[in-house]
Design a protein around this motif. Sequence first.
Motif, PDB file in Angstrom:
ATOM      1  N   ALA A  89      49.064 141.446  17.014  1.00 23.13           N
ATOM      2  CA  ALA A  89      47.946 141.989  17.803  1.00 23.13           C
ATOM      3  C   ALA A  89      46.602 141.523  17.237  1.00 23.13           C
ATOM      4  O   ALA A  89      45.664 141.253  17.985  1.00 23.13           O
ATOM      5  N   LYS A  90      46.526 141.409  15.901  1.00 24.56           N
ATOM      6  CA  LYS A  90      45.288 140.941  15.260  1.00 24.56           C
ATOM      7  C   LYS A  90      44.953 139.500  15.665  1.00 24.56           C
ATOM      8  O   LYS A  90      43.803 139.085  15.581  1.00 24.56           O
ATOM      9  N   ARG A  91      45.984 138.730  16.059  1.00 25.42           N
ATOM     10  CA  ARG A  91      45.779 137.309  16.394  1.00 25.42           C
ATOM     11  C   ARG A  91      45.637 137.079  17.894  1.00 25.42           C
ATOM     12  O   ARG A  91      45.718 135.940  18.355  1.00 25.42           O
ATOM     13  N   GLN A  92      45.407 138.132  18.665  1.00 21.30           N
ATOM     14  CA  GLN A  92      45.389 137.988  20.122  1.00 21.30           C
ATOM     15  C   GLN A  92      44.385 136.940  20.584  1.00 21.30           C
ATOM     16  O   GLN A  92      44.628 136.204  21.533  1.00 21.30           O
ATOM     17  N   VAL A  93      43.254 136.858  19.884  1.00 21.12           N
ATOM     18  CA  VAL A  93      42.229 135.873  20.258  1.00 21.12           C
ATOM     19  C   VAL A  93      42.768 134.447  20.147  1.00 21.12           C
ATOM     20  O   VAL A  93      42.423 133.574  20.945  1.00 21.12           O
ATOM     21  N   PHE A  94      43.670 134.202  19.190  1.00 18.61           N
ATOM     22  CA  PHE A  94      44.272 132.878  19.039  1.00 18.61           C
ATOM     23  C   PHE A  94      45.313 132.629  20.130  1.00 18.61           C
ATOM     24  O   PHE A  94      45.365 131.538  20.704  1.00 18.61           O
ATOM     25  N   PHE A  95      46.135 133.640  20.403  1.00 18.72           N
ATOM     26  CA  PHE A  95      47.137 133.492  21.468  1.00 18.72           C
ATOM     27  C   PHE A  95      46.478 133.200  22.816  1.00 18.72           C
ATOM     28  O   PHE A  95      47.075 132.550  23.671  1.00 18.72           O
ATOM     29  N   ASN A  96      45.248 133.676  22.999  1.00 22.66           N
ATOM     30  CA  ASN A  96      44.552 133.505  24.281  1.00 22.66           C
ATOM     31  C   ASN A  96      43.711 132.230  24.353  1.00 22.66           C
ATOM     32  O   ASN A  96      43.043 131.992  25.352  1.00 22.66           O
ATOM     33  N   ASP A  97      43.741 131.420  23.300  1.00 25.63           N
ATOM     34  CA  ASP A  97      42.888 130.228  23.229  1.00 25.63           C
ATOM     35  C   ASP A  97      43.701 128.973  23.557  1.00 25.63           C
ATOM     36  O   ASP A  97      44.497 128.508  22.754  1.00 25.63           O
ATOM     37  N   ASP A  98      43.490 128.418  24.750  1.00 26.04           N
ATOM     38  CA  ASP A  98      44.244 127.229  25.180  1.00 26.04           C
ATOM     39  C   ASP A  98      43.931 126.001  24.333  1.00 26.04           C
ATOM     40  O   ASP A  98      44.724 125.058  24.284  1.00 26.04           O
ATOM     41  N   ALA A  99      42.772 125.989  23.665  1.00 24.77           N
ATOM     42  CA  ALA A  99      42.369 124.816  22.875  1.00 24.77           C
ATOM     43  C   ALA A  99      43.025 124.805  21.498  1.00 24.77           C
ATOM     44  O   ALA A  99      42.974 123.797  20.793  1.00 24.77           O
ATOM     45  N   THR A 100      43.614 125.930  21.089  1.00 26.68           N
ATOM     46  CA  THR A 100      44.293 126.023  19.787  1.00 26.68           C
ATOM     47  C   THR A 100      45.667 126.647  19.991  1.00 26.68           C
ATOM     48  O   THR A 100      45.766 127.820  20.365  1.00 26.68           O
ATOM     49  N   THR A 101      46.718 125.867  19.751  1.00 31.53           N
ATOM     50  CA  THR A 101      48.085 126.358  19.993  1.00 31.53           C
ATOM     51  C   THR A 101      48.899 126.449  18.704  1.00 31.53           C
ATOM     52  O   THR A 101      50.116 126.590  18.755  1.00 31.53           O
TER      53      THR A 101
END
Length: 396
Positions: A89-101
Amino acid sequence: MVNELTVKIKKKSAQSYIKGYPLITKEALVTIPDMEEGTILRLVDESNRFLAKGYYGNQNKGIGWILTCDEKQPLDEAFFTRLFKEAFAKRQVFFNDDATTTFRIFNGEGDGLGGLTIDYYDGFIVLQWYSQGIYKWKSVLLAALKKAINTLGIYEKRRFDAKGQYLESNDFLEGNIAPEPLIVKENGINYAVYLNDGAMTGIFLDQRDVRKTICDTYAAGRTVLNTFSYTGAFSVAAAFGGATHTTNVDVANRSIPKTREQFTVNELDPAAHTIMAEDVFQYFKYANRKALAFDMVILDPPSFARTKKTTFSVAKDYGKLLEESIAITNPNGIIIASTNYAGYGMDKFKQVVQEAFKNQGREYKIVEQFTLPADFVTQSSFKEGDYLKVLFLEVK
């Protein structure tokens, strides 16, 4: 069922565990009983008051990790499922970033379970186990993990032989097998990774913010020397940011095709860059003979490395490495000095930098400073966990 054992903690160490210190050390125990790897440890003070519960797992840092300060908390699948869900849950911003997978989704003690890290590679995950003790918990942890996240496939790296090194094996665990290479994105740049090709995958995820800063702020119009270049990830970021040329130097022969591949998957011509297998200190001699100088020099050596001719350790040789770099850096150039050596704090690292510049009679200014990125969560009670130190040095 995992065994449980009560161990007594010395008075002087008890307070640090009360304050949240997560690492169990030999020095903290009143006596060290015979223990099986993976045993649950119930820590009590010298008056038999409960402190915490953890597990026994011998590794280079200590002999285990604290898991909870709640005496009634069972260390079961539900406990670990909750731990994983909170971390993801803390990494949600990363999961939602199409430019960083690709990024870290679980960072050991920073997320409440020392001895295990989990990295995400565009739907695939890689677990890294750091002791036999945590590996004994594998079945319950995998069950918890699968309740917390859906994956395309799961890989593992076991890093707990007698010397704390990677154990050679087939790293694929279950699910789908990842393509080779698997192309992942970081801030819009492609990187080729291999999840079943030895200890490393082809990119160091903890340097993401550093690569972005090179690309966005410092690369344009500069010539770049990337030492200990591995697969050339820093150089690709520099090329994306408008560097005029990169020179990539690494002692391993396989770094040449790997670096070419990183340029190619970004539709950059590897032939427009210099890629060589050479000892970095030998290259410095060559650069001095040829009067070569660069606008940016990147130094990110391993903490320890041995070749047929030389041995390098950050503790002993980083100052020398920096001095050699200063000598071939153009005025107003940038040196990116980086280390993950746990024996240095940032203050000590800055001292090494100061001394090297003094010895070379050059002045400098620190223009950027980095530690671990946001996905590499750390605990304030465990400073050693924030191991990365990176300084951008402007050479006067």
